[in-house]
Design a protein around this motif. Sequence first.
Motif, PDB file in Angstrom:
ATOM      1  N   GLU A   3     -23.258   6.370  86.779  1.00 30.35           N
ATOM      2  CA  GLU A   3     -21.989   5.751  87.164  1.00 30.35           C
ATOM      3  C   GLU A   3     -22.179   4.787  88.322  1.00 30.35           C
ATOM      4  OE1 GLU A   3     -18.916   8.587  87.882  1.00 30.35           O
ATOM      5  OE2 GLU A   3     -19.167   9.514  85.919  1.00 30.35           O
ATOM      6  N   MET A   6     -23.584   1.571  87.036  1.00 27.00           N
ATOM      7  CA  MET A   6     -22.558   0.749  86.395  1.00 27.00           C
ATOM      8  C   MET A   6     -21.572   0.195  87.413  1.00 27.00           C
ATOM      9  SD  MET A   6     -23.387   0.459  83.320  1.00 27.00           S
ATOM     10  CE  MET A   6     -21.941  -0.316  82.638  1.00 27.00           C
ATOM     11  N   ASN A   7     -21.217   0.976  88.414  1.00 23.44           N
ATOM     12  CA  ASN A   7     -20.259   0.502  89.422  1.00 23.44           C
ATOM     13  C   ASN A   7     -20.852  -0.592  90.298  1.00 23.44           C
ATOM     14  OD1 ASN A   7     -18.211   2.175  88.562  1.00 23.44           O
ATOM     15  ND2 ASN A   7     -18.788   3.853  89.943  1.00 23.44           N
ATOM     16  N   HIS A   9     -23.043  -2.711  89.258  1.00 18.14           N
ATOM     17  CA  HIS A   9     -23.393  -3.810  88.337  1.00 18.14           C
ATOM     18  C   HIS A   9     -24.879  -4.178  88.420  1.00 18.14           C
ATOM     19  CE1 HIS A   9     -19.157  -4.303  87.561  1.00 18.14           C
ATOM     20  NE2 HIS A   9     -18.911  -4.484  88.852  1.00 18.14           N
ATOM     21  N   SER A  82     -26.076  -1.554  78.841  1.00 21.28           N
ATOM     22  CA  SER A  82     -24.823  -1.475  79.596  1.00 21.28           C
ATOM     23  C   SER A  82     -23.664  -1.081  78.683  1.00 21.28           C
ATOM     24  CB  SER A  82     -24.531  -2.789  80.314  1.00 21.28           C
ATOM     25  OG  SER A  82     -24.356  -3.828  79.388  1.00 21.28           O
ATOM     26  N   LEU A  85     -24.132   2.678  78.075  1.00 16.69           N
ATOM     27  CA  LEU A  85     -23.730   3.470  79.239  1.00 16.69           C
ATOM     28  C   LEU A  85     -22.215   3.475  79.394  1.00 16.69           C
ATOM     29  CD1 LEU A  85     -26.431   2.531  81.900  1.00 16.69           C
ATOM     30  CD2 LEU A  85     -26.186   4.682  80.668  1.00 16.69           C
ATOM     31  N   GLU A  86     -21.604   2.360  79.105  1.00 16.97           N
ATOM     32  CA  GLU A  86     -20.148   2.261  79.219  1.00 16.97           C
ATOM     33  C   GLU A  86     -19.456   3.213  78.249  1.00 16.97           C
ATOM     34  OE1 GLU A  86     -16.562   1.255  80.595  1.00 16.97           O
ATOM     35  OE2 GLU A  86     -18.449   0.539  81.421  1.00 16.97           O
ATOM     36  N   LEU A  94     -16.051  -2.413  80.183  1.00 16.81           N
ATOM     37  CA  LEU A  94     -17.140  -3.289  80.616  1.00 16.81           C
ATOM     38  C   LEU A  94     -16.581  -4.677  80.914  1.00 16.81           C
ATOM     39  CD1 LEU A  94     -20.248  -3.170  80.901  1.00 16.81           C
ATOM     40  CD2 LEU A  94     -20.382  -4.186  78.649  1.00 16.81           C
ATOM     41  N   TYR A  98     -20.595  -9.304  81.856  1.00 13.83           N
ATOM     42  CA  TYR A  98     -21.812  -8.820  81.195  1.00 13.83           C
ATOM     43  C   TYR A  98     -22.073  -9.602  79.915  1.00 13.83           C
ATOM     44  CZ  TYR A  98     -22.413  -4.687  84.139  1.00 13.83           C
ATOM     45  OH  TYR A  98     -22.654  -3.839  85.185  1.00 13.83           O
TER      46      TYR A  98
END
Length: 195
Positions: A3, A6-7, A9, A82, A85-86, A94, A98
């Motif tokens: 997380e 992803m947060n 980026h 990505s 993972l999202e 997302l 991206y």
Amino acid sequence: MLEKIMNLHILLYCMAAVGALGAIGMLATHLTYRRTLKSTKDVKKLKEKWLNLWKTRDRLLRRMNLLVWIPSLVSTVLLGLSLLLETRLKLSGLPLTYLYVGAAVPITLLLLRYFLDFAYKEELVMDSLADYVEQVRTWVEEVPQAQKDDPVLQEEVIERITASIRQTAATGSHFSKMLSPEEEEIMREIIREFM
């Protein structure tokens, strides 16, 4: 941990960095080829000039292609990662950034490859080959007709031309597969017929 990736980026920045590295590498390759062309103007031996230009051109074209496709593939894999993972983490969604970066990297690298292409400079390589062939041809023409019929001299000329082709094949150019004895004998026969 995922997380946080992803947060922050991180994958987006990695895609942009890979694209930038590809572009910088392509610019460096282009400058290397230009510098090589300038340095071969000082070379007086036509054979050496042609071999250097041809070998360098092949190597740099391969490098240029790798600098397009490897960053493009890595960028696409990072975009897919990505997205994966999202969906796994079920986050808020997302960002379109991206997708924009994931599509922009391959397109930008392909356009840069097109504009930095030095395949059109192939005529410089071919001109140096033509000069070399002309030099060899004048060397053969300088021999009087009575001596041209001499089989020993003919074999010397054939051996000289064959040695030049063998050296070219050893450099790893397009002729690198012409090293087998059968093909060399066929090449000698063609040279004999030409003479």
